[in-house]
Design an enzyme around this catalytic site. Structure first.
Site, PDB file in Angstrom:
ATOM      1  N   ASP A 133       0.668  -0.400   9.597  1.00  0.00           N
ATOM      2  CA  ASP A 133       0.943   0.831  10.348  1.00  0.00           C
ATOM      3  C   ASP A 133       2.444   1.143  10.340  1.00  0.00           C
ATOM      4  OD1 ASP A 133       0.403   3.051  11.943  1.00  0.00           O
ATOM      5  OD2 ASP A 133       0.222   1.892  13.798  1.00  0.00           O
ATOM      6  N   ILE A 165       0.818  -1.214   0.000  1.00  0.00           N
ATOM      7  CA  ILE A 165       0.000   0.000   0.000  1.00  0.00           C
ATOM      8  C   ILE A 165       0.858   1.274   0.000  1.00  0.00           C
ATOM      9  CG2 ILE A 165      -0.332   0.239   2.510  1.00  0.00           C
ATOM     10  CD1 ILE A 165      -3.375   0.840   1.721  1.00  0.00           C
TER      11      ILE A 165
END
Length: 168
Positions: A33, A10
């Site tokens: 994260d 991503i």
């Protein structure tokens, strides 16, 4: 709205906004994260600290936004997914909130393309099949005047296979 599926990282996706499966501290962590914070650089963390100092932690199901630092996006929308605890009704509702609140925030920013990871399916142990179903249904039911494309970015083969089937 067009919905697309990509298997990949991503942090490399060209989109107006990418969604971070954050933890409530907003200070980075593992999985998606950690990858977003590492690739995006210190600017994202600095902005997360400002948000934390203003509002405290980010609650499960809520979403906040920062710029994207060194990432090829304009924004990072940080949303805190639920930790799977067996309370299906509560967990489903919270995960739906992650997608809806991220989309509402994206819309308020005039975002045309947004990329989502598989929220809560890593260390938070949300069942991947159920999480995929919630993600796809929530996105398909969301009405927007500004968002043109939603990209589901799957990091692993299992999630990719689930999303391929759900989007077919």
């Amino acid at each position: 709205m067009k919905v697309e599926l990509i298997k990949g990282d991503i942090t490399k996706i060209q989109a107006d906004a990418i969604v971070n499966a954050a933890n409530s501290s907003l200070l980075g962590g593992g999985g998606v994260d950690g990858a977003i914070h590492r690739a995006g650089g210190k600017q994202i963390l600095d902005e997360c600290i400002v948000i934390r100092n203003k509002q405290g932690k980010c609650n499960t199901g809520e979403a906040v936004v920062t710029t994207a630092g060194n990432l090829p996006a304009k924004y990072v929308i940080h949303t805190v997914g639920p930790v799977w605890n067996g309370d299906e009704k509560e967990c489903v509702s919270l995960l739906e909130n992650c997608y809806n609140n991220s989309l509402k925030l994206a819309e308020s920013l005039g975002v045309k393309t947004i990329a989502f990871p598989n929220i809560s399916t890593g260390v938070y142990r949300f069942p991947k099949e159920l999480a995929g179903k919630i993600a796809v249904e929530t996105v398909k039911n969301f009405r927007s005047d500004s968002i043109e494309k939603i990209i589901f970015v799957c990091f692993d083969d299992e999630n990719e296979a689930i999303y391929k089937r759900l989007l077919a």
